[in-house]
Design a protein around this motif. Structure first.
Motif, PDB file in Angstrom:
ATOM      1  N   GLU A 195      47.212  18.819  21.456  1.00 57.45           N
ATOM      2  CA  GLU A 195      48.021  19.106  20.267  1.00 57.45           C
ATOM      3  C   GLU A 195      47.720  18.081  19.181  1.00 57.45           C
ATOM      4  O   GLU A 195      47.409  16.930  19.467  1.00 57.45           O
ATOM      5  CB  GLU A 195      49.513  19.055  20.614  1.00 57.45           C
ATOM      6  N   PHE A 196      47.844  18.500  17.931  1.00 52.45           N
ATOM      7  CA  PHE A 196      47.658  17.599  16.795  1.00 52.45           C
ATOM      8  C   PHE A 196      48.656  18.021  15.724  1.00 52.45           C
ATOM      9  O   PHE A 196      48.350  18.819  14.848  1.00 52.45           O
ATOM     10  CB  PHE A 196      46.223  17.670  16.285  1.00 52.45           C
ATOM     11  N   GLN A 197      49.873  17.513  15.876  1.00 52.46           N
ATOM     12  CA  GLN A 197      50.963  17.813  14.956  1.00 52.46           C
ATOM     13  C   GLN A 197      51.247  16.573  14.125  1.00 52.46           C
ATOM     14  O   GLN A 197      51.235  15.463  14.649  1.00 52.46           O
ATOM     15  CB  GLN A 197      52.229  18.183  15.737  1.00 52.46           C
ATOM     16  N   GLU A 198      51.531  16.792  12.854  1.00 55.92           N
ATOM     17  CA  GLU A 198      51.855  15.673  11.967  1.00 55.92           C
ATOM     18  C   GLU A 198      52.849  16.161  10.922  1.00 55.92           C
ATOM     19  O   GLU A 198      52.535  17.097  10.164  1.00 55.92           O
ATOM     20  CB  GLU A 198      50.578  15.163  11.305  1.00 55.92           C
ATOM     21  N   ASN A 199      54.023  15.564  10.878  1.00 56.92           N
ATOM     22  CA  ASN A 199      55.052  15.920   9.897  1.00 56.92           C
ATOM     23  C   ASN A 199      55.269  17.424   9.807  1.00 56.92           C
ATOM     24  O   ASN A 199      55.328  17.995   8.714  1.00 56.92           O
ATOM     25  CB  ASN A 199      54.700  15.355   8.517  1.00 56.92           C
ATOM     26  N   GLY A 200      55.327  18.093  10.945  1.00 58.23           N
ATOM     27  CA  GLY A 200      55.567  19.524  10.970  1.00 58.23           C
ATOM     28  C   GLY A 200      54.349  20.387  10.705  1.00 58.23           C
ATOM     29  O   GLY A 200      54.455  21.605  10.645  1.00 58.23           O
ATOM     30  N   VAL A 201      53.197  19.774  10.531  1.00 58.77           N
ATOM     31  CA  VAL A 201      51.964  20.520  10.273  1.00 58.77           C
ATOM     32  C   VAL A 201      51.127  20.530  11.550  1.00 58.77           C
ATOM     33  O   VAL A 201      50.861  19.480  12.134  1.00 58.77           O
ATOM     34  CB  VAL A 201      51.154  19.884   9.116  1.00 58.77           C
ATOM     35  N   ASP A 202      50.714  21.715  11.970  1.00 59.54           N
ATOM     36  CA  ASP A 202      49.775  21.851  13.085  1.00 59.54           C
ATOM     37  C   ASP A 202      48.384  21.693  12.490  1.00 59.54           C
ATOM     38  O   ASP A 202      47.867  22.593  11.818  1.00 59.54           O
ATOM     39  CB  ASP A 202      49.938  23.218  13.747  1.00 59.54           C
ATOM     40  N   VAL A 203      47.789  20.539  12.687  1.00 60.94           N
ATOM     41  CA  VAL A 203      46.523  20.209  12.040  1.00 60.94           C
ATOM     42  C   VAL A 203      45.402  21.137  12.506  1.00 60.94           C
ATOM     43  O   VAL A 203      44.566  21.565  11.698  1.00 60.94           O
ATOM     44  CB  VAL A 203      46.168  18.714  12.238  1.00 60.94           C
ATOM     45  N   HIS A 204      45.366  21.473  13.787  1.00 59.48           N
ATOM     46  CA  HIS A 204      44.334  22.401  14.259  1.00 59.48           C
ATOM     47  C   HIS A 204      44.465  23.755  13.562  1.00 59.48           C
ATOM     48  O   HIS A 204      43.474  24.336  13.109  1.00 59.48           O
ATOM     49  CB  HIS A 204      44.401  22.578  15.779  1.00 59.48           C
ATOM     50  N   GLU A 205      45.679  24.254  13.452  1.00 61.98           N
ATOM     51  CA  GLU A 205      45.905  25.534  12.780  1.00 61.98           C
ATOM     52  C   GLU A 205      45.498  25.451  11.308  1.00 61.98           C
ATOM     53  O   GLU A 205      44.886  26.374  10.756  1.00 61.98           O
ATOM     54  CB  GLU A 205      47.365  25.955  12.907  1.00 61.98           C
ATOM     55  N   TYR A 206      45.828  24.348  10.663  1.00 65.27           N
ATOM     56  CA  TYR A 206      45.461  24.140   9.256  1.00 65.27           C
ATOM     57  C   TYR A 206      43.943  24.269   9.079  1.00 65.27           C
ATOM     58  O   TYR A 206      43.474  24.997   8.197  1.00 65.27           O
ATOM     59  CB  TYR A 206      45.958  22.762   8.798  1.00 65.27           C
TER      60      TYR A 206
END
Length: 186
Positions: free
Chosen positions: A137-148
């Motif tokens: 997983e790579f989540q940051e401040n509510g943002v899924d970085v992989h999905e981004y």
């Protein structure tokens, strides 16, 4: 027509692995943006101490935004300084929210017919899941970085060719890329 092969795409899709395989098959140098990026960044004032402080205090998304102008410059310089090679970009080097930075990268890539987007699957949700299985997983401040990175429009807008890796070995994906690229001298 420029003959370079440029691999773009999200984190963990196999760009560097494919770059190595393609470079070996074509007997060309491999250039990895991840190895050269900070040298380019420093040419235009990248402040490493500030970047570390920013990351520590505000997290990945803050440092990611700080990198963006440096990333566009690095793309321009790498392509100006290297030719007749296989190039793998870092994930952020083909993703821009700022229209002016995206335009700069789009402009420099427009004469390259072999800009290859590497994704696990044509189903973007499935691509996100596969990358999470590989990278975590790579989540940051509510943002899924992989999905981004997977779902951002920049990669599809820059790519001239798209390949999917699911169910294929790197060698099979490399062979598919070789069958799809436009060449005149390989």
């Amino acid at each position: 027509m420029k003959q370079d092969i440029i691999l773009i795409g999200p984190i963990g899709t196999g760009k560097s692995t494919l770059g190595t395989l393609l470079a070996e098959k074509l007997n060309l140098p491999q250039i990895s943006m991840d190895e050269l990026r900070y040298g380019y960044y420093k040419r235009i004032g990248y402040d490493e101490a500030f970047a570390k402080k920013l990351r520590a205090e505000k997290g990945f998304l803050a440092i990611y935004q700080y990198w963006k102008p440096f990333e566009a410059y690095a793309v321009e310089m790498l392509l100006a300084e290297h030719s007749n090679c296989v190039i793998d970009f870092g994930a952020g080097h083909s993703v821009y929210d700022d229209a002016a930075l995206f335009y700069r990268v789009q402009k420099v890539l427009e004469t390259y017919p072999n800009v290859v987007l590497v994704l696990p699957s044509p189903d973007l949700d499935e691509s996100v899941q596969i990358i999470k299985e590989r990278m975590g997983e790579f989540q940051e401040n509510g943002v899924d970085v992989h999905e981004y990175f997977v779902k951002h429009s920049s990669n599809l807008n820059l790519a001239k060719i798209v390949v999917y890796t699911k169910g294929k070995t790197p060698e099979q994906t490399g062979d598919e890329i070789l069958s799809l690229i436009k060449t005149s001298s390989y």
